[in-house]
Design a protein around this motif. Structure first.
Motif, mmCIF file in Angstrom:
data_model
loop_
_atom_site.group_PDB
_atom_site.id
_atom_site.type_symbol
_atom_site.label_atom_id
_atom_site.label_comp_id
_atom_site.label_asym_id
_atom_site.label_seq_id
_atom_site.Cartn_x
_atom_site.Cartn_y
_atom_site.Cartn_z
ATOM 1 N N ASN A 215 0.762 -1.042 -0.073
ATOM 2 C CA ASN A 215 -0.173 -0.131 -0.219
ATOM 3 C C ASN A 215 0.948 1.063 -0.234
ATOM 4 N N PRO A 216 0.894 2.030 -0.494
ATOM 5 C CA PRO A 216 1.491 3.591 -1.083
ATOM 6 C C PRO A 216 1.360 4.459 -0.072
ATOM 7 N N ILE A 217 0.349 4.308 0.273
ATOM 8 C CA ILE A 217 -0.371 5.690 0.975
ATOM 9 C C ILE A 217 -0.234 5.238 2.645
ATOM 10 N N THR A 218 -0.433 4.755 3.199
ATOM 11 C CA THR A 218 0.398 4.051 4.564
ATOM 12 C C THR A 218 2.055 4.018 4.860
ATOM 13 N N ALA A 219 2.532 3.929 3.467
ATOM 14 C CA ALA A 219 4.247 4.673 3.783
ATOM 15 C C ALA A 219 4.145 6.037 3.615
ATOM 16 N N VAL A 220 3.399 7.088 3.677
ATOM 17 C CA VAL A 220 3.930 8.503 3.431
ATOM 18 C C VAL A 220 3.948 8.583 4.598
ATOM 19 N N ARG A 221 4.944 9.523 4.855
ATOM 20 C CA ARG A 221 5.002 9.961 6.364
ATOM 21 C C ARG A 221 3.913 11.043 5.833
ATOM 22 N N TRP A 222 2.627 11.618 6.975
ATOM 23 C CA TRP A 222 1.829 12.661 7.353
ATOM 24 C C TRP A 222 1.297 12.763 8.003
#
Length: 457
Positions: A215-222
């Protein structure tokens, strides 16, 4: 070259500055490995390797993978994927959930549009997406107004590739866009959290389709906005204020039309029984055990949450479903005090029930709309409360009557387990939400500290 000579080793943790997990396997003696951020992702990948080996798939000696696991570059646009995701989720989602998915997909789609010539106005874009694209039946299965069809045709061409979300910078920009409302002001933290959850869930589906390895979104530091779960003690009414409000409701609309009088029992259920509005709207005469005097009981089993017609399978404004977060046929017994028993007896004697046994109806016998009881509530507050209090948060919404009820029960010393059972919450959720509404805890703590300090004087 292909081979069936495959050996898969266990997951290995790498003790580096930033922990990661390795998977190693061999194909015809050639060693391959891959690295993952979490053990869960590594275990999932290992299980896919083992499944392919068990199924007799041949592994490539160059890539180390069977054909079923060779990652294909995402070929669809975000908009095409969003329509696919909606079709998968819609049949099994509750109406309010459908509305939330629609809202999130609309926001993300707008954020992932290229700056192509002929861009429609923002208002038209959102109208086309919200009212036509992300509602089943979809845009390909019904006739569209020309303006809407042209807008969605432009969206299909302008939508960026789904693969763009693998870029952390783009993912972060999309998440940041969820923090703003249409007018550019900050969105509520709970709204942002709900939209992000939909996007994350959609990307899980993209992983299932083989569009991404993880999942690319869970890897985003946000940084997620903080959601306040605690009830504001300023909204809690005391019993005297609650009684004054219930009395004022009976005067709303004048005696002749009885607009307010037919809703006194509805609001009384929220205060004396701590019912959610949708639970009170679903209450039928058969659900009640009303003695001549003393305590009665309500057996809650249906709710009528207010949603839009486009979100329900029946085309009705209100959904008809079981209790919140409960199995469909579960029943929750709620003891009701003599005050509410008397109010419900009077309501039945005066207004009777709908054809299906529902207690609370509008003047035409239909389900009471949220706009109707909100309007009555606003008028009742203006009648019952001083102007300065009307301007305050005190029971500003009908739902605050439920908050007032639960706070009153906890403050009266009722065991939290019993309160949670009547409210349909867990004890943990109850205490975390109403901690600030329990009076006297600070005084008790002060007294204990003072007594301890005196021992050393």
């Amino acid at each position: 070259m292909k081979s069936l000579d495959v050996k898969v080793w266990g997951v290995r943790k790498r003790n580096t500055k930033k922990s990661s997990y390795d998977i190693r396997w061999t194909v015809a003696g050639n060693v391959f490995s891959d690295q993952f951020r979490t053990k869960g992702l590594a275990d999932h990948y290992r299980s896919k390797l083992l499944r392919a080996a068990r199924d007799g798939e041949e592994f490539d000696t160059v890539t180390g993978l069977p054909d079923s696991m060779i990652e294909k570059a995402p070929s669809m646009t975000w908009y095409a994927f969003a329509l696919k995701y909606l079709t998968m989720k819609w049949p099994h989602a509750a109406p309010n959930t459908r509305s939330g998915i629609n809202e999130a997909l609309t926001a993300v789609t707008v954020a992932l549009l290229d700056d192509r010539p002929g861009r429609p106005a923002d208002e038209l874009l959102r109208k086309a997406l919200r009212n036509w694209a992300f509602v089943l039946p979809g845009p390909d299965d019904r006739e569209l107004p020309t303006e809407i069809a042209n807008t969605l045709h432009w969206v299909a061409k302008a939508s960026r590739p789904l693969s763009d979300l693998a870029d952390a910078a783009i993912g972060r920009a999309v998440l940041d866009s969820l923090k703003l409302k249409l007018d550019g002001t900050a969105a509520a933290a709970e709204t942002v959290r709900r939209k992000r959850r939909t996007l994350v869930n959609a990307m899980h589906y993209a992983v299932d389709l083989g569009e991404f390895k993880e999942n690319p979104i869970t890897a985003v530091r946000w940084k997620k906005p903080k959601v306040v779960h605690e009830v504001d003690p300023r909204v809690v009414a005391n019993p005297e204020q609650a009684r004054a409000l219930l009395t004022a409701i009976s005067y709303v609309g004048g005696y002749g039309r009885a607009r307010g009088r037919r809703l006194v029992g509805l609001f009384a259920c929220m205060y004396y029984g701590a019912l959610r509005p949708a639970e009170a709207l679903g209450l039928t005469e058969a659900d009640l055990k009303l003695p001549e005097q003393g305590w009665g009981r309500a057996l809650l089993n249906r709710t009528r949450p207010s949603v839009g017609r486009q979100w329900t399978d029946t085309g009705e404004t209100h959904d008809d479903r079981g209790l919140k977060n409960r199995p469909v046929e579960e029943v929750r017994p709620v003891p009701i005090p003599p005050q509410l028993v008397a109010i419900l007896w009077e309501h039945l004697a005066t207004f009777g029930t709908a054809e299906d046994g529902r207690l609370f109806t509008n003047e035409r016998g239909g389900v009471v709309g949220s706009s109707t009881y909100y309007r009555v509530w606003r008028e009742a507050r203006a009648l019952a409360l001083p102007p300065a209090v009307v301007a305050s948060p005190l029971v500003a919404r009908p739902y605050d009557l439920r908050h007032s009820a639960l706070s009153t029960w906890l403050n009266s010393g009722v065991d939290a387990t019993e309160v949670a059972e009547r409210a349909g919450n867990s004890v943990e959720v109850l205490l975390s939400r109403y901690a600030k509404c329990i009076d006297g805890r600070q005084e008790i703590a002060n007294r204990k500290i003072e007594e301890l300090l005196r021992e050393y004087e």
